[in-house]
Write a protein that holds these residues in place. Structure first.
Motif, PDB file in Angstrom:
ATOM      1  N   UNK A 110       1.768 -19.655   4.869  1.00  0.00           N
ATOM      2  CA  UNK A 110       2.277 -18.872   3.523  1.00  0.00           C
ATOM      3  C   UNK A 110       2.336 -17.540   3.933  1.00  0.00           C
ATOM      4  N   UNK A 111       1.154 -16.819   4.417  1.00  0.00           N
ATOM      5  CA  UNK A 111       0.878 -15.516   4.557  1.00  0.00           C
ATOM      6  C   UNK A 111       1.913 -15.159   5.618  1.00  0.00           C
ATOM      7  N   UNK A 112       2.000 -16.007   6.629  1.00  0.00           N
ATOM      8  CA  UNK A 112       2.917 -15.367   7.853  1.00  0.00           C
ATOM      9  C   UNK A 112       4.297 -15.456   7.435  1.00  0.00           C
ATOM     10  N   UNK A 113       5.033 -16.277   6.699  1.00  0.00           N
ATOM     11  CA  UNK A 113       6.056 -16.395   6.050  1.00  0.00           C
ATOM     12  C   UNK A 113       6.203 -15.194   5.057  1.00  0.00           C
ATOM     13  N   UNK A 114       5.330 -14.639   4.311  1.00  0.00           N
ATOM     14  CA  UNK A 114       5.399 -13.649   3.398  1.00  0.00           C
ATOM     15  C   UNK A 114       5.436 -12.325   4.286  1.00  0.00           C
ATOM     16  N   UNK A 115       5.087 -12.233   5.476  1.00  0.00           N
ATOM     17  CA  UNK A 115       5.114 -11.152   6.461  1.00  0.00           C
ATOM     18  C   UNK A 115       6.429 -11.505   7.450  1.00  0.00           C
ATOM     19  N   UNK A 116       6.969 -12.430   7.308  1.00  0.00           N
ATOM     20  CA  UNK A 116       8.271 -12.598   7.982  1.00  0.00           C
ATOM     21  C   UNK A 116       8.165 -12.796   9.509  1.00  0.00           C
ATOM     22  N   UNK A 117       6.820 -13.356   9.907  1.00  0.00           N
ATOM     23  CA  UNK A 117       6.490 -13.441  11.500  1.00  0.00           C
ATOM     24  C   UNK A 117       6.008 -15.149  11.924  1.00  0.00           C
ATOM     25  N   UNK A 118       6.339 -15.362  12.948  1.00  0.00           N
ATOM     26  CA  UNK A 118       5.742 -16.451  13.289  1.00  0.00           C
ATOM     27  C   UNK A 118       4.210 -16.551  13.334  1.00  0.00           C
ATOM     28  N   UNK A 119       3.462 -17.711  13.239  1.00  0.00           N
ATOM     29  CA  UNK A 119       1.983 -17.708  12.864  1.00  0.00           C
ATOM     30  C   UNK A 119       1.430 -17.077  14.087  1.00  0.00           C
ATOM     31  N   UNK A 120       2.024 -17.464  15.387  1.00  0.00           N
ATOM     32  CA  UNK A 120       1.368 -16.847  16.651  1.00  0.00           C
ATOM     33  C   UNK A 120       1.405 -15.226  16.544  1.00  0.00           C
ATOM     34  N   UNK A 121       2.501 -14.629  16.128  1.00  0.00           N
ATOM     35  CA  UNK A 121       2.540 -13.132  15.883  1.00  0.00           C
ATOM     36  C   UNK A 121       1.482 -12.685  15.077  1.00  0.00           C
ATOM     37  N   UNK A 122       1.284 -13.380  13.727  1.00  0.00           N
ATOM     38  CA  UNK A 122       0.176 -12.908  12.984  1.00  0.00           C
ATOM     39  C   UNK A 122      -1.258 -12.754  13.544  1.00  0.00           C
ATOM     40  N   UNK A 123      -1.439 -14.172  14.786  1.00  0.00           N
ATOM     41  CA  UNK A 123      -2.639 -13.855  15.055  1.00  0.00           C
ATOM     42  C   UNK A 123      -2.920 -13.242  16.320  1.00  0.00           C
ATOM     43  N   UNK A 124      -1.574 -12.797  16.881  1.00  0.00           N
ATOM     44  CA  UNK A 124      -1.546 -11.785  17.958  1.00  0.00           C
ATOM     45  C   UNK A 124      -1.618 -12.133  19.321  1.00  0.00           C
ATOM     46  N   UNK A 125      -0.656 -13.195  19.611  1.00  0.00           N
ATOM     47  CA  UNK A 125      -0.467 -13.573  20.952  1.00  0.00           C
ATOM     48  C   UNK A 125       0.516 -14.599  21.015  1.00  0.00           C
ATOM     49  N   UNK A 341       6.542 -26.118  23.205  1.00  0.00           N
ATOM     50  CA  UNK A 341       7.618 -24.769  22.636  1.00  0.00           C
ATOM     51  C   UNK A 341       7.203 -24.737  21.157  1.00  0.00           C
ATOM     52  N   UNK A 342       6.764 -23.611  20.745  1.00  0.00           N
ATOM     53  CA  UNK A 342       6.792 -23.376  19.293  1.00  0.00           C
ATOM     54  C   UNK A 342       7.741 -22.457  18.655  1.00  0.00           C
ATOM     55  N   UNK A 343       7.957 -22.912  17.163  1.00  0.00           N
ATOM     56  CA  UNK A 343       9.288 -22.298  16.694  1.00  0.00           C
ATOM     57  C   UNK A 343       9.131 -21.032  16.444  1.00  0.00           C
ATOM     58  N   UNK A 344      10.075 -20.067  16.805  1.00  0.00           N
ATOM     59  CA  UNK A 344      10.183 -18.618  16.537  1.00  0.00           C
ATOM     60  C   UNK A 344      10.226 -18.269  15.038  1.00  0.00           C
ATOM     61  N   UNK A 345      10.536 -18.962  14.125  1.00  0.00           N
ATOM     62  CA  UNK A 345      10.803 -18.853  12.524  1.00  0.00           C
ATOM     63  C   UNK A 345       9.546 -18.470  11.974  1.00  0.00           C
ATOM     64  N   UNK A 346       9.433 -17.981  10.887  1.00  0.00           N
ATOM     65  CA  UNK A 346       8.129 -17.517  10.266  1.00  0.00           C
ATOM     66  C   UNK A 346       7.193 -18.714  10.033  1.00  0.00           C
ATOM     67  N   UNK A 347       5.960 -18.319   9.941  1.00  0.00           N
ATOM     68  CA  UNK A 347       5.084 -19.331   9.622  1.00  0.00           C
ATOM     69  C   UNK A 347       4.788 -20.070  10.752  1.00  0.00           C
ATOM     70  N   UNK A 348       4.207 -21.666  10.544  1.00  0.00           N
ATOM     71  CA  UNK A 348       4.423 -22.645  11.673  1.00  0.00           C
ATOM     72  C   UNK A 348       5.831 -23.083  12.189  1.00  0.00           C
TER      73      UNK A 348
END
Length: 352
Positions: A110-125, A341-348
């Motif tokens: 939910x938090x990474x979707x709120x910030x409009x970033x994939x989860x791996x970007x929120x985590x930093x790699x 391969x992971x999704x580039x969409x926000x969140x997971x």
């Protein structure tokens, strides 16, 4: 941004083929799925699977923890107090690591979707990922045939389940080594199936066979740390803790006492991404590398584990094949042979 609600659903997912270890045989998994809804309509999804023989969590206990103390800890709270909420999940009840993992994953989603970033970007790699493929414990001939098929399907790292009948384990490894190329790496998982002296004897024999074994997971009982250290000190193949590792406190004890060479982190055991990050960072300080693992669990929780692994620099081994055993196609993680391969969409994310 307030958390409006937390809801839970339950469903069964059949496996393509039975999954056998020294601890159990599974033909399906149960998926307990939790959804966190924010006041602006954004939802975050988490998932967990009960594993009685590992976590002690049942379907009923996971649901009760999610709808009871965990929901109370999150409902009506501001998601921008993200770190405090992650801590609240861990503090709201004792144990219940699978339920906590599901809620932790949902909050991260939910938090990474709120910030409009994939989860791996929120985590930093976003490093590249691959996975080993598991060969379930069986007769030597059956395991050799399964291993050969895994290699044909594009896997260069095989996780071999052993330990159910220790007297057969050398024969199993020999049969597999005879049919797979020399460049294929073997990783053994005994699931606590040996005793310390037996483990040392077997591993020394495997070393003499030059079987190409990269490491061995949890050769003996989880709480027998002295026995675990005895094995680590008397063999050359690296020893990895799995069932011995649940919490950051466990990780501190394992690395500071030099009980093992490597750690296997699983979100269902440690309570989610927040604790997984603490474990990997603590191990990094001590020079102990980590693997991200998965149990027989839903693709969504394995996807969350993959995002974590893609971001943390000390997670260098990957065992994320669980969705390949499920009868349904995963929607948050794609497999191309052993590559993930992971999704580039926000969140997971969702593939597509």
């Amino acid at each position: 941004m307030l958390i409006r609600d937390l809801q839970v659903e339950h469903r069964n997912i059949p496996l393509r083929t039975p999954f056998k270890t020294a601890l159990r045989t599974a033909t399906e998994i149960e998926s307990i799925e939790v959804t966190i809804q924010l006041e602006n309509g954004i939802t975050g999804k988490g998932a967990a699977a009960p594993t009685w023989v590992i976590t002690g969590d049942s379907t009923e206990s996971i649901q009760a923890a999610l709808l009871g103390p965990i929901k109370e800890a999150l409902a009506g709270k501001d998601i921008y107090h993200f770190q405090l909420l992650l801590d609240a999940i861990q503090r709201c009840c004792i144990g219940n690591t699978s339920a906590k993992a599901a809620a932790d994953i949902a909050l991260y989603d939910a938090y990474s979707k709120l910030l409009h970033v994939p989860l791996y970007n929120l985590l930093g790699g976003n490093k590249s990922l691959n996975t080993s493929m598991t060969v379930g414990v069986d007769t030597p001939d059956k395991m050799a045939a399964d291993a050969k098929k895994c290699v044909k399907d594009g896997f260069s790292r095989l996780k071999i389940k052993v330990g159910s009948q220790p007297e057969l384990d050398l024969t199993r490894i020999s049969a597999i080594r005879d049919v797979v190329p020399a460049e294929v790496t073997l990783r053994l998982d005994a699931n606590q199936g040996w005793n310390p002296k037996q483990a040392v004897q077997l591993i020394n024999q495997m070393e003499a066979m030059d079987a190409g074994i990269e490491f061995i997971e949890q050769p003996i009982a989880a709480r027998d740390l002295d026995g675990l250290k005895f094995v680590t000190d008397h063999v050359n193949i690296p020893i990895m803790a799995d069932e011995s590792l649940f919490s950051p406190k466990d990780a501190l004890q394992l690395v500071s006492g030099h009980y093992v060479d490597l750690l296997n982190i699983k979100l269902m055991k440690c309570g989610g991404i927040a604790n997984a990050w603490k474990i990997a960072s603590m191990a990094e300080i001590s020079g102990v590398a980590c693997m991200i693992g998965s149990m027989m669990e839903p693709a969504h929780s394995v996807g969350a584990a993959a995002h974590f692994a893609a971001a943390h620099p000390n997670v260098i081994y990957f065992d994320l094949d669980a969705p390949l055993w499920l009868s349904e196609t995963p929607d948050v993680i794609a497999y191309e042979g052993e590559e993930l391969r992971l999704s580039r969409r926000p969140g997971i994310g969702q593939l597509g």
